[in-house]
Scaffold this motif. Sequence first.
Motif, PDB file in Angstrom:
ATOM      1  N   GLY A   8       0.822  -1.212   0.000  1.00  0.00           N
ATOM      2  CA  GLY A   8       0.000   0.000   0.000  1.00  0.00           C
ATOM      3  C   GLY A   8       0.854   1.258   0.000  1.00  0.00           C
ATOM      4  O   GLY A   8       0.500   2.275  -0.600  1.00  0.00           O
ATOM      5  N   GLU A   9       2.006   1.168   0.650  1.00  0.00           N
ATOM      6  CA  GLU A   9       2.899   2.322   0.739  1.00  0.00           C
ATOM      7  C   GLU A   9       3.401   2.738  -0.640  1.00  0.00           C
ATOM      8  O   GLU A   9       3.646   3.921  -0.902  1.00  0.00           O
ATOM      9  N   TRP A  10       3.523   1.785  -1.537  1.00  0.00           N
ATOM     10  CA  TRP A  10       3.999   2.075  -2.902  1.00  0.00           C
ATOM     11  C   TRP A  10       3.040   3.049  -3.578  1.00  0.00           C
ATOM     12  O   TRP A  10       3.487   3.912  -4.365  1.00  0.00           O
ATOM     13  N   ILE A  11       1.742   2.888  -3.317  1.00  0.00           N
ATOM     14  CA  ILE A  11       0.748   3.766  -3.951  1.00  0.00           C
ATOM     15  C   ILE A  11       1.004   5.213  -3.526  1.00  0.00           C
ATOM     16  O   ILE A  11       1.044   6.127  -4.362  1.00  0.00           O
ATOM     17  N   ASP A  12       1.199   5.384  -2.198  1.00  0.00           N
ATOM     18  CA  ASP A  12       1.480   6.739  -1.694  1.00  0.00           C
ATOM     19  C   ASP A  12       2.742   7.284  -2.334  1.00  0.00           C
ATOM     20  O   ASP A  12       2.809   8.427  -2.822  1.00  0.00           O
TER      21      ASP A  12
ATOM     22  N   THR B 169       5.421   6.030   8.538  1.00  0.00           N
ATOM     23  CA  THR B 169       4.867   4.681   8.334  1.00  0.00           C
ATOM     24  C   THR B 169       3.405   4.641   8.763  1.00  0.00           C
ATOM     25  O   THR B 169       2.556   4.055   8.089  1.00  0.00           O
ATOM     26  N   ARG B 170       3.127   5.293   9.897  1.00  0.00           N
ATOM     27  CA  ARG B 170       1.751   5.319  10.409  1.00  0.00           C
ATOM     28  C   ARG B 170       0.835   6.067   9.438  1.00  0.00           C
ATOM     29  O   ARG B 170      -0.315   5.668   9.223  1.00  0.00           O
ATOM     30  N   LYS B 171       1.359   7.120   8.861  1.00  0.00           N
ATOM     31  CA  LYS B 171       0.573   7.893   7.891  1.00  0.00           C
ATOM     32  C   LYS B 171       0.239   7.035   6.676  1.00  0.00           C
ATOM     33  O   LYS B 171      -0.897   7.056   6.184  1.00  0.00           O
ATOM     34  N   TYR B 172       1.189   6.297   6.189  1.00  0.00           N
ATOM     35  CA  TYR B 172       0.960   5.407   5.041  1.00  0.00           C
ATOM     36  C   TYR B 172      -0.091   4.353   5.404  1.00  0.00           C
ATOM     37  O   TYR B 172      -0.970   4.041   4.594  1.00  0.00           O
ATOM     38  N   THR B 173       0.014   3.829   6.604  1.00  0.00           N
ATOM     39  CA  THR B 173      -0.949   2.812   7.064  1.00  0.00           C
ATOM     40  C   THR B 173      -2.351   3.397   7.120  1.00  0.00           C
ATOM     41  O   THR B 173      -3.315   2.762   6.675  1.00  0.00           O
ATOM     42  N   CYS B 174      -2.451   4.597   7.660  1.00  0.00           N
ATOM     43  CA  CYS B 174      -3.762   5.256   7.784  1.00  0.00           C
ATOM     44  C   CYS B 174      -4.345   5.570   6.415  1.00  0.00           C
ATOM     45  O   CYS B 174      -5.544   5.376   6.173  1.00  0.00           O
ATOM     46  N   LYS B 175      -3.526   6.017   5.506  1.00  0.00           N
ATOM     47  CA  LYS B 175      -4.023   6.310   4.158  1.00  0.00           C
ATOM     48  C   LYS B 175      -4.443   5.033   3.451  1.00  0.00           C
ATOM     49  O   LYS B 175      -5.411   5.032   2.680  1.00  0.00           O
ATOM     50  N   ASN B 176      -3.704   3.989   3.696  1.00  0.00           N
ATOM     51  CA  ASN B 176      -4.046   2.692   3.107  1.00  0.00           C
ATOM     52  C   ASN B 176      -5.418   2.235   3.610  1.00  0.00           C
ATOM     53  O   ASN B 176      -6.268   1.785   2.839  1.00  0.00           O
ATOM     54  N   LEU B 177      -5.610   2.405   4.905  1.00  0.00           N
ATOM     55  CA  LEU B 177      -6.893   2.064   5.521  1.00  0.00           C
ATOM     56  C   LEU B 177      -8.011   2.928   4.924  1.00  0.00           C
ATOM     57  O   LEU B 177      -9.099   2.427   4.630  1.00  0.00           O
TER      58      LEU B 177
END
Lengths: 263, 195
Positions: A8-12, B169-177
């Motif tokens: 998912g991080e790749w998308i960001d 990392t937490r920001k990426y996780t939250c955006k993923n969610l």
Amino acid sequence: MNEQKITGEWIDRYNEGTLSEAERIVFEQQLKVDPVLRAETKIDADLNILMSDKERFDLREKITEIIERRRSHPSFRKYLLIAASVALMLAAGGWCYLLFIGIQKPDAAREGEVQQEAFDIRVNSDSESRFEFMNEGGDRVHISTSGIDRNHASSTDYEPVPEYEMLVGSVTRNYQLILKSPPQEKTVKKGTPVRFEWVQQSHISMVSLLVLNNRGAVIVDTVQADNNVLMLETSSIKPGLYYWKLLEEDNLVTMGKIFIQSK
Amino acid sequence: MKPRYSDEILLEGLRQGKTNVLEYLYSEFTPVVRHLVRKNSGTQHEIEDLFQDALMILFRRCKEKNFCLKCSLKTYFIAICKNLWMQRLERKYRLLFQAHYEAHEERCAYIPEERTDSELMLERERLMHKNIKSLPPDCQRILKLYINKIPYAEIARLLQVKDEIYVKTRKYTCKNLLRKKIMNDPDCKQFFYYE
């Protein structure tokens, strides 16, 4: 070649432009064949646009809070409307109650039947009224009725009293006294005595029997001690509906009704 | 006694995002919006959504340099609402959009701009915002700080976490969610379709 797993991080990072060259190639290859990844990448791009405008975001936040607050706390006007609706419903309910269940006056024709001598009241020389009551020993007991309102000293019909009807057949908290007879509802011909009999679990100093007509007037008010039986003579009682209460030391034990029919 | 604001004060308050002005606008304008929506059997939620989106359009317009109100603010706002509502009805129910004015109605120079005033875009924006609000509190906090352009190091200090890498990392996780929530939201499916 190492397979790189797209997270998912790749998308960001793709939308931020911070993927390495190798990662970007892999990602774009996957974008071509994966529609879900494409959609998610597009959503992320839109989210970035939304979150980049702080003023717009804050304004939406404030408007949403106002709407939610108003939703959970209706305006005073709404409270007034609700209160008015409740008041109207209560008024309508009360009107219906009075119309269909409330006080009904006796017919003019029946009023003429209400007699002073609704049942045989012996008037002695000092104008005290009495009526007959027989206990198990066969003794005639004369009870003073001087306190009774004679104008309403009888039942003129069989119309039930709602307040009493609710209590007929119910047994209150008293378990020291258990009624054996009569049943909660009994119909007798005028002149047929009604036997009241009970069982006492422990010593009770005073048992009372109260008989009322369907106007609420007390017809019988007797106190019995020691014996567990009372006989109610109905020869002197005008046909109609009567309610009786059995009390133990002024506490209601149970309540019932008797229909006295003409012979 | 309820305060009354002039159109100029209201517009200035809206530009600054003042809560009391927003409250006032809500009280004054919602009845009109309600009337408009109820005429087409709309729901309370549609009333609230329409009000919110119309206010966002008004916000954007009043921040433009050459913005000039040629009628009362209320009339202008109603024109925005009507336009937006008709677009919504057309999209949802395939109704023909026919703008007609009441005889006594003041004509107002509101001309919708397709790019920025698109009903579709506004609804999508509102739905995304709705899903942000449904995130766990810590995710909301991180994203709000990020939106306010607070550096990661400062966010780490405010949240009392070990370092900025954790925040990132937490920001990426939250955006993923958040993305997953949007993709699973039935209301959002019409906007974020994929083949």
